[in-house]
Design a protein around this motif. Structure first.
Motif, PDB file in Angstrom:
ATOM      1  N   PHE A 169      -5.236   5.791   6.496  1.00 40.04           N
ATOM      2  CA  PHE A 169      -6.422   5.259   5.464  1.00 40.04           C
ATOM      3  C   PHE A 169      -7.527   4.146   5.258  1.00 40.04           C
ATOM      4  O   PHE A 169      -8.478   3.883   5.768  1.00 40.04           O
ATOM      5  CB  PHE A 169      -6.278   6.109   4.494  1.00 40.04           C
ATOM      6  CG  PHE A 169      -7.543   5.575   2.776  1.00 40.04           C
ATOM      7  CD1 PHE A 169      -8.465   6.183   3.172  1.00 40.04           C
ATOM      8  CD2 PHE A 169      -7.881   4.651   2.204  1.00 40.04           C
ATOM      9  CE1 PHE A 169      -9.741   6.786   2.216  1.00 40.04           C
ATOM     10  CE2 PHE A 169      -8.988   4.428   1.242  1.00 40.04           C
ATOM     11  CZ  PHE A 169      -9.607   5.222   1.532  1.00 40.04           C
ATOM     12  N   TRP A 170      -6.645   3.281   4.982  1.00 38.09           N
ATOM     13  CA  TRP A 170      -6.748   1.299   5.221  1.00 38.09           C
ATOM     14  C   TRP A 170      -7.530   1.473   6.593  1.00 38.09           C
ATOM     15  O   TRP A 170      -8.689   0.461   6.515  1.00 38.09           O
ATOM     16  CB  TRP A 170      -5.822   0.075   4.756  1.00 38.09           C
ATOM     17  CG  TRP A 170      -6.362   0.966   2.736  1.00 38.09           C
ATOM     18  CD1 TRP A 170      -4.840   1.618   1.662  1.00 38.09           C
ATOM     19  CD2 TRP A 170      -7.144   0.735   1.866  1.00 38.09           C
ATOM     20  NE1 TRP A 170      -5.066   1.552   0.724  1.00 38.09           N
ATOM     21  CE2 TRP A 170      -6.751   1.602   1.172  1.00 38.09           C
ATOM     22  CE3 TRP A 170      -8.801   0.606   1.988  1.00 38.09           C
ATOM     23  CZ2 TRP A 170      -7.391   1.917  -0.274  1.00 38.09           C
ATOM     24  CZ3 TRP A 170      -9.176   0.932   0.712  1.00 38.09           C
ATOM     25  CH2 TRP A 170      -8.603   1.104  -0.392  1.00 38.09           C
ATOM     26  N   GLN A 171      -6.809   1.233   7.394  1.00 38.19           N
ATOM     27  CA  GLN A 171      -6.970   1.395   8.669  1.00 38.19           C
ATOM     28  C   GLN A 171      -8.970   1.998   8.860  1.00 38.19           C
ATOM     29  O   GLN A 171      -9.667   1.020  10.051  1.00 38.19           O
ATOM     30  CB  GLN A 171      -6.333   1.534   9.686  1.00 38.19           C
ATOM     31  CG  GLN A 171      -4.847   0.995   9.685  1.00 38.19           C
ATOM     32  CD  GLN A 171      -3.664   1.667  10.978  1.00 38.19           C
ATOM     33  OE1 GLN A 171      -4.191   2.365  11.188  1.00 38.19           O
ATOM     34  NE2 GLN A 171      -3.033   0.589  11.392  1.00 38.19           N
ATOM     35  N   PHE A 172      -8.368   3.164   8.676  1.00 40.73           N
ATOM     36  CA  PHE A 172      -9.921   3.712   8.493  1.00 40.73           C
ATOM     37  C   PHE A 172     -11.101   3.100   8.357  1.00 40.73           C
ATOM     38  O   PHE A 172     -12.465   2.511   9.060  1.00 40.73           O
ATOM     39  CB  PHE A 172      -9.698   5.130   8.348  1.00 40.73           C
ATOM     40  CG  PHE A 172     -11.362   6.095   8.433  1.00 40.73           C
ATOM     41  CD1 PHE A 172     -11.987   6.613   9.173  1.00 40.73           C
ATOM     42  CD2 PHE A 172     -11.722   6.217   7.302  1.00 40.73           C
ATOM     43  CE1 PHE A 172     -13.040   7.176   9.272  1.00 40.73           C
ATOM     44  CE2 PHE A 172     -12.957   7.192   7.026  1.00 40.73           C
ATOM     45  CZ  PHE A 172     -13.579   7.302   7.566  1.00 40.73           C
ATOM     46  N   VAL A 173     -10.945   2.860   6.876  1.00 39.90           N
ATOM     47  CA  VAL A 173     -11.886   2.196   5.870  1.00 39.90           C
ATOM     48  C   VAL A 173     -12.191   0.505   6.552  1.00 39.90           C
ATOM     49  O   VAL A 173     -13.346   0.172   6.376  1.00 39.90           O
ATOM     50  CB  VAL A 173     -11.240   2.153   4.580  1.00 39.90           C
ATOM     51  CG1 VAL A 173     -12.225   0.987   3.326  1.00 39.90           C
ATOM     52  CG2 VAL A 173     -11.174   3.242   3.763  1.00 39.90           C
ATOM     53  N   TYR A 182       1.828   8.418  -4.352  1.00 34.54           N
ATOM     54  CA  TYR A 182       2.093   8.453  -2.915  1.00 34.54           C
ATOM     55  C   TYR A 182       2.332   6.798  -3.056  1.00 34.54           C
ATOM     56  O   TYR A 182       2.204   6.337  -4.039  1.00 34.54           O
ATOM     57  CB  TYR A 182       0.447   7.820  -2.057  1.00 34.54           C
ATOM     58  CG  TYR A 182       0.072   9.355  -1.120  1.00 34.54           C
ATOM     59  CD1 TYR A 182       1.004   9.396   0.144  1.00 34.54           C
ATOM     60  CD2 TYR A 182      -0.725  10.455  -1.785  1.00 34.54           C
ATOM     61  CE1 TYR A 182       0.426  10.557   0.672  1.00 34.54           C
ATOM     62  CE2 TYR A 182      -0.420  11.475  -1.409  1.00 34.54           C
ATOM     63  CZ  TYR A 182      -0.216  11.768   0.061  1.00 34.54           C
ATOM     64  OH  TYR A 182      -0.636  13.177   0.409  1.00 34.54           O
ATOM     65  N   ARG A 183       2.172   6.025  -1.975  1.00 35.16           N
ATOM     66  CA  ARG A 183       3.128   4.298  -2.592  1.00 35.16           C
ATOM     67  C   ARG A 183       2.691   3.906  -1.177  1.00 35.16           C
ATOM     68  O   ARG A 183       1.560   4.325   0.217  1.00 35.16           O
ATOM     69  CB  ARG A 183       4.967   3.900  -2.367  1.00 35.16           C
ATOM     70  CG  ARG A 183       5.643   4.650  -2.611  1.00 35.16           C
ATOM     71  CD  ARG A 183       6.760   4.595  -2.391  1.00 35.16           C
ATOM     72  NE  ARG A 183       7.009   4.522  -0.665  1.00 35.16           N
ATOM     73  CZ  ARG A 183       7.431   5.615  -0.717  1.00 35.16           C
ATOM     74  NH1 ARG A 183       8.170   6.554  -1.273  1.00 35.16           N
ATOM     75  NH2 ARG A 183       8.158   5.759   0.793  1.00 35.16           N
ATOM     76  N   ARG A 192       2.517   6.338   5.790  1.00 32.39           N
ATOM     77  CA  ARG A 192       2.002   6.551   6.287  1.00 32.39           C
ATOM     78  C   ARG A 192       0.642   6.670   6.398  1.00 32.39           C
ATOM     79  O   ARG A 192      -0.536   6.455   6.540  1.00 32.39           O
ATOM     80  CB  ARG A 192       2.620   7.378   7.433  1.00 32.39           C
ATOM     81  CG  ARG A 192       2.032   7.542   9.479  1.00 32.39           C
ATOM     82  CD  ARG A 192       3.011   7.985   9.745  1.00 32.39           C
ATOM     83  NE  ARG A 192       3.435   9.653   9.017  1.00 32.39           N
ATOM     84  CZ  ARG A 192       4.079  10.422   9.655  1.00 32.39           C
ATOM     85  NH1 ARG A 192       4.212   9.763  11.227  1.00 32.39           N
ATOM     86  NH2 ARG A 192       4.442  11.180   9.412  1.00 32.39           N
ATOM     87  N   GLN A 193      -0.207   7.538   5.305  1.00 31.79           N
ATOM     88  CA  GLN A 193      -0.893   8.431   5.478  1.00 31.79           C
ATOM     89  C   GLN A 193      -1.916   6.783   4.519  1.00 31.79           C
ATOM     90  O   GLN A 193      -3.014   7.304   4.872  1.00 31.79           O
ATOM     91  CB  GLN A 193      -0.923   9.323   4.148  1.00 31.79           C
ATOM     92  CG  GLN A 193      -0.509  10.613   4.958  1.00 31.79           C
ATOM     93  CD  GLN A 193       0.735  10.406   5.044  1.00 31.79           C
ATOM     94  OE1 GLN A 193       1.611   9.733   4.465  1.00 31.79           O
ATOM     95  NE2 GLN A 193       1.485  11.751   5.129  1.00 31.79           N
TER      96      GLN A 193
END
Length: 162
Positions: A119-123, A109-110, A114-115
């Motif tokens: 993830f960081w939005q969720f965190v 992944y980079r 998008r994923q």
């Protein structure tokens, strides 16, 4: 099956050595006369594990439990799993999400995928308690070492948190 009805070739005794002398310990009163069977093997294993883990530290452990019980009644502990109990004992720390992001290694992944962005939005949106649980799930601990995420090793991979 034949093994289900078999009598094990041991009794509710165990032996141990102290300064070259072999001593016998009954795991249960009258253990010398109690054969381990399919029906009582779970009790035998529980007694053996309990004895092996506490041998030599009984006095210290009893003193710890008595002191701990003065603060928190032991019966209250049954309501918590080990993760919740760890949080109760050590509390919830503040997480530096930028440090977390800076020390995350992406494989296949980079950072811009998008994923990963999701993830960081969720965190960023969850509470510190939920972050602590996420950290517990990924690494096996809900606390960071003193050096922060740069010092954290993932339990499953034994390398930097990823």
């Amino acid at each position: 099956m034949i093994w289900r009805s078999a009598v094990w070739s041991c009794t509710s005794l165990t032996s141990f050595e102290v300064l070259g002398e072999v001593k016998i310990h009954e795991l249960k009163p009258g253990g010398e006369n109690i054969l381990v069977t399919e029906e009582n093997k779970e009790e035998y294993v529980n007694a053996m594990v309990s004895w092996r883990f506490t041998r030599g530290v009984e006095d210290q452990f009893k003193a710890f439990l008595e002191g701990f019980n003065e603060i928190v009644p032991i019966q209250w502990l049954q309501y918590f799993d080990e993760r919740e109990f760890e949080l109760i004992l050590i509390g919830i720390q503040d997480f530096d999400i930028q440090d977390w992001q800076a020390h995350t290694i992406y494989r296949n992944y980079r950072r811009s995928d998008r994923q990963i962005v999701w993830f960081w939005q969720f965190v960023n949106e969850i509470s510190d308690e939920q972050r602590s649980r996420l950290l517990q799930f990924v690494t096996g601990t809900c606390r960071l070492p003193i050096g922060g995420f740069s010092e954290l090793m993932a339990v499953m991979e034994h390398r930097s948190f990823a």
